[in-house]
Design a protein around this motif. Structure first.
Motif, PDB file in Angstrom:
ATOM      1  N   MET A   1      75.570  28.274  41.079  1.00  7.59           N
ATOM      2  CA  MET A   1      75.231  28.684  39.733  1.00  7.59           C
ATOM      3  C   MET A   1      73.706  28.690  39.594  1.00  7.59           C
ATOM      4  O   MET A   1      73.015  27.885  40.189  1.00  7.59           O
ATOM      5  CB  MET A   1      75.849  27.729  38.730  1.00  7.59           C
ATOM      6  N   LEU A   2      73.200  29.597  38.779  1.00 11.88           N
ATOM      7  CA  LEU A   2      71.760  29.719  38.575  1.00 11.88           C
ATOM      8  C   LEU A   2      71.323  28.970  37.320  1.00 11.88           C
ATOM      9  O   LEU A   2      72.056  28.917  36.338  1.00 11.88           O
ATOM     10  CB  LEU A   2      71.370  31.184  38.437  1.00 11.88           C
ATOM     11  N   GLN A   3      70.130  28.408  37.393  1.00 12.16           N
ATOM     12  CA  GLN A   3      69.535  27.746  36.241  1.00 12.16           C
ATOM     13  C   GLN A   3      68.169  28.364  35.975  1.00 12.16           C
ATOM     14  O   GLN A   3      67.517  28.862  36.882  1.00 12.16           O
ATOM     15  CB  GLN A   3      69.354  26.250  36.508  1.00 12.16           C
ATOM     16  N   GLU A  27      64.722  30.720  46.854  1.00 12.38           N
ATOM     17  CA  GLU A  27      65.173  32.038  46.419  1.00 12.38           C
ATOM     18  C   GLU A  27      65.178  32.075  44.890  1.00 12.38           C
ATOM     19  O   GLU A  27      65.803  31.226  44.244  1.00 12.38           O
ATOM     20  CB  GLU A  27      66.573  32.328  46.965  1.00 12.38           C
ATOM     21  N   HIS A  51      65.176  32.459  37.501  1.00 18.00           N
ATOM     22  CA  HIS A  51      66.382  31.678  37.796  1.00 18.00           C
ATOM     23  C   HIS A  51      66.373  31.237  39.246  1.00 18.00           C
ATOM     24  O   HIS A  51      65.940  31.991  40.124  1.00 18.00           O
ATOM     25  CB  HIS A  51      67.634  32.515  37.547  1.00 18.00           C
ATOM     26  N   VAL A  52      66.891  30.046  39.494  1.00 19.64           N
ATOM     27  CA  VAL A  52      67.038  29.516  40.849  1.00 19.64           C
ATOM     28  C   VAL A  52      68.416  28.860  40.971  1.00 19.64           C
ATOM     29  O   VAL A  52      69.051  28.532  39.967  1.00 19.64           O
ATOM     30  CB  VAL A  52      65.940  28.494  41.213  1.00 19.64           C
ATOM     31  N   ASP A  53      68.852  28.653  42.216  1.00 21.09           N
ATOM     32  CA  ASP A  53      70.111  27.946  42.459  1.00 21.09           C
ATOM     33  C   ASP A  53      69.996  26.493  42.022  1.00 21.09           C
ATOM     34  O   ASP A  53      68.902  25.926  41.989  1.00 21.09           O
ATOM     35  CB  ASP A  53      70.480  27.995  43.942  1.00 21.09           C
ATOM     36  N   ASP A  54      71.138  25.894  41.740  1.00 18.30           N
ATOM     37  CA  ASP A  54      71.171  24.487  41.344  1.00 18.30           C
ATOM     38  C   ASP A  54      70.501  23.588  42.381  1.00 18.30           C
ATOM     39  O   ASP A  54      69.787  22.650  42.024  1.00 18.30           O
ATOM     40  CB  ASP A  54      72.614  24.013  41.145  1.00 18.30           C
ATOM     41  N   ASP A  55      70.737  23.876  43.646  1.00 15.84           N
ATOM     42  CA  ASP A  55      70.186  23.039  44.720  1.00 15.84           C
ATOM     43  C   ASP A  55      68.662  23.070  44.758  1.00 15.84           C
ATOM     44  O   ASP A  55      68.028  22.106  45.188  1.00 15.84           O
ATOM     45  CB  ASP A  55      70.728  23.485  46.073  1.00 15.84           C
ATOM     46  N   ASP A  56      68.055  24.178  44.323  1.00 16.24           N
ATOM     47  CA  ASP A  56      66.605  24.339  44.378  1.00 16.24           C
ATOM     48  C   ASP A  56      65.912  24.039  43.048  1.00 16.24           C
ATOM     49  O   ASP A  56      64.693  24.124  42.958  1.00 16.24           O
ATOM     50  CB  ASP A  56      66.261  25.780  44.784  1.00 16.24           C
TER      51      ASP A  56
END
Length: 108
Positions: A1-3, A27, A51-56
């Motif tokens: 998911m993107l944040q 990314e 927006h970035v991935d949850d992990d990043d």
């Protein structure tokens, strides 16, 4: 998911921040292209987000904080944890669009 890692003033700044994140191995995706066009030449603010991935997300927030510090107190900011709600500008824009739509519907 993107944040949302960054809320930019305009689409150009959003791409600058996304480039910074990509250069550091994160990314990033810039959203809000079509919303900016809907406002025309007014120079709408608050519609461009990175927006970035949850992990990043945590690392992206660190890089954005460094970017803001080096930018001399930019008007943009890293969103808070409870700042995951629609923009104030977007609400007013949608309200105005609905009113214009209703008026046009009544005329025709």
């Amino acid at each position: 998911m993107l944040q949302i890692a960054y809320r930019a003033r305009d689409i150009t700044e959003a791409h600058i921040v996304a480039g910074l994140l990509k250069a550091n191995g994160i990314e990033a995706f810039v959203g809000g292209h079509y919303l900016q066009g809907a406002m025309g030449e007014i120079g709408a603010a608050g519609f461009s987000n990175v927006h970035v991935d949850d992990d990043d997300f945590y690392r992206a927030r660190q890089l954005v904080a460094e970017y803001e510090a080096s930018a001399g107190g930019s008007a943009c900011r890293v969103p808070d944890a409870d700042d995951d709600r629609p923009d104030h500008y977007a609400r007013w824009f949608l309200l105005a669009l609905a009113i214009v739509g209703l008026l046009l519907f009544e005329v025709y």
